[in-house]
Design an enzyme around this catalytic site. Structure first.
Site, PDB file in Angstrom:
ATOM      1  N   CYS A  19     -11.751  82.575  59.063  1.00 53.50           N
ATOM      2  CA  CYS A  19     -12.038  83.770  58.055  1.00 53.50           C
ATOM      3  C   CYS A  19     -11.361  85.066  58.623  1.00 53.50           C
ATOM      4  CB  CYS A  19     -13.464  84.068  57.748  1.00 53.50           C
ATOM      5  SG  CYS A  19     -14.167  85.673  57.200  1.00 53.50           S
ATOM      6  N   CYS A  31     -13.528  88.151  58.975  1.00 50.77           N
ATOM      7  CA  CYS A  31     -14.502  88.022  59.968  1.00 50.77           C
ATOM      8  C   CYS A  31     -13.994  88.575  61.029  1.00 50.77           C
ATOM      9  CB  CYS A  31     -14.988  86.768  60.032  1.00 50.77           C
ATOM     10  SG  CYS A  31     -15.701  86.106  58.695  1.00 50.77           S
TER      11      CYS A  31
END
Ligand SMILES: Cc1cc2nc3c(=O)[nH]c(=O)nc-3n(C[C@H](O)[C@H](O)[C@H](O)COP(=O)(O)OP(=O)(O)OC[C@H]3O[C@@H](n4cnc5c(N)ncnc54)[C@H](O)[C@@H]3O)c2cc1C
Lengths: 300, 103
Positions: free
Chosen positions: B31, B34
């Site tokens: 991700c 993230c």
């Protein structure tokens, strides 16, 4: 006083910074969130020349480091307004004000929202704008995708392998996107096409539980889904500049390939400009041109 | 302090029984947002001793992700005395994160 202030640290803004610094100018980049822009959401970039199979995160980080190494100053502040007093321009942020000779607006685009009640509250509770990011959370469940372009079609195809069933909701009965993907979707037994329909209500009880769709003929029905993937395009982030910068009817800054706006010394670069193709290669190209034009303006 | 990686075996001890508020970061390696958020969390963890910052990898810890009904990442959950008091989904700037935690 800066020579060039760049608004947005996406691919366009950071490339502009590289060109500005290489021309020995004093450059400040102002970024609201984090460097990188939209591209950080993708796992694998396949179409950037000479850099096949790089992740969006690595692409953004390389670009950021390159701009930093050349001495670019970056501050994490959201720009709320710009003031044009000809030779001295001002950029107003959430924290203060900066003076500059030129401005490059490189604020890119953000996901278009449906504009329905509770939409923001349900982000992360069933509403998503990125199927490849969040699809995994809906394994074995029923979900819907709304949209008619390539993103919607690709999202639907991606989800068919993960979820139990996908409804593809589209306001027309034909798709704008790639017909070969449409054919693939028609062969899948867990895709149901919901044509001529708009999502008109989000049904929720803390989490998304379903959507109401309204057909062109006025009839409504409810689909019971735990996820809704919204893929109805992007909106340019030009709201803060519309007082003095000319936008087209969709909100994009009007400028040609030379990246000049209607104001002298204010330039635009990237996805927020009127253009045919919104990709990395065109965003970085704009960044290079806008910075070069800004340098020309300063040296005049 | 540093950001602590938490698993289902250490969750009770590190989060539920913590005397200071805990900021949980649900994330995954794949991700991008993230990964962008991580340095901001590292800064908060080292500069703010009123909150403990913990990282939970949703691919390794799907039980914990399910328990908190995480369906989009990055997802930050603020826990006080074992109870959720605030939640943020998506990338967030440092300033907003500080007000999210509440000084
Ligand atoms: C999931 C996904 C996958 C993609 N895959 C590819 C691909 O494989 N190949 C490809 O070529 N393209 C791809 N694209 C498109 C590509 O990401 C964009 O064309 C590119 O990021 C545009 O760059 P930009 O700098 O113009 O704008 P953006 O990337 O949108 O960056 C704009 C920046 O400005 C900041 N900003 C906005 N408003 C303000 C403000 N008021 N003050 C301060 N900062 C502000 C934003 O936070 C953001 O960081 C993809 C896009 C997405 C969403």
């Amino acid at each position: 006083m800066y020579d060039i202030i760049i608004i947005g640290a996406g691919p366009a803004g950071l490339t502009a910074a590289i060109y500005g610094k290489r021309a020995l100018k004093k450059v400040l980049v102002l970024e609201a969130l984090s460097y990188g822009g939209q591209i950080i959401n993708t796992l694998d970039i396949e179409n950037y020349p000479a850099a096949a199979h790089i992740s969006g995160f690595d692409f953004a980080t390389n670009l950021y480091n390159q701009a930093k190494e050349l001495g670019t100053e970056i501050k994490f502040e959201k720009v709320t307004n710009i003031i044009d007093n000809d030779d001295i321009k001002k950029v107003v942020t959430s924290k203060g004000e900066y003076e500059t000779k030129t401005i490059i607006i490189a604020t890119g685009a953000d996901n278009r929202k449906l504009g329905l009640e509770n939409e923001d509250k349900l982000i992360g509770k069933g509403i998503s704008y990125c199927a490849t990011c969040d699809g995994n959370f809906f394994k074995g469940k029923d979900v819907a995708v709304v949209g008619g372009g390539n993103t919607a079609l690709e999202d639907t195809l991606y989800l068919t392998d993960l979820v139990n069933k996908v409804y593809l909701i589209h306001r027309r009965d034909e798709f704008r996107g790639d017909p070969t993907i449409v054919e693939k979707l028609k062969e899948k037994d867990n895709v149901e096409f919901v044509y001529n329909s708009n999502v008109t209500k989000l049904i929720s009880n803390d989490k998304l539980e379903g959507v109401e769709v309204t057909n062109k003929d006025g009839s409504t029905k409810e689909l019971s889904v735990s996820g809704l993937f919204v893929a109805i395009g992007k909106v340019p982030e030009n709201e803060n500049f519309k007082e003095i910068i000319n936008l087209d009817e969709s909100g994009y800054i009007i400028a040609g390939e030379d990246c000049h706006t209607n104001r002298e010394g204010i330039f635009v670069a990237g996805d927020n400009r009127v253009k045919e193709l919104r990709q990395l290669v065109t965003a970085t190209s704009d960044g290079a041109i806008a910075a070069t034009e800004a340098v020309k303006y300063i040296n005049k | 302090m540093e950001v602590i990686t938490v698993t289902k075996d250490t969750f009770d001890e590190e989060v539920m029984k913590s005397s200071t508020p805990v900021l949980i970061d649900f994330n995954a390696d794949w991700c991008g947002p993230c990964r962008m958020l991580r340095p901001i969390l590292d800064e908060v963890a080292s500069s703010n001793d009123k909150v403990k910052v913990v990282s939970i990898n949703i691919d390794d810890e799907d039980e914990l992700a399910d328990k908190y009904e995480v369906s989009s990442i990055p997802c930050l959950v603020l826990i006080k005395d074992g109870k959720e008091v605030n939640r943020n989904v998506g990338l967030i700037a440092k300033e907003q994160l500080e007000s999210f935690i509440g000084e």
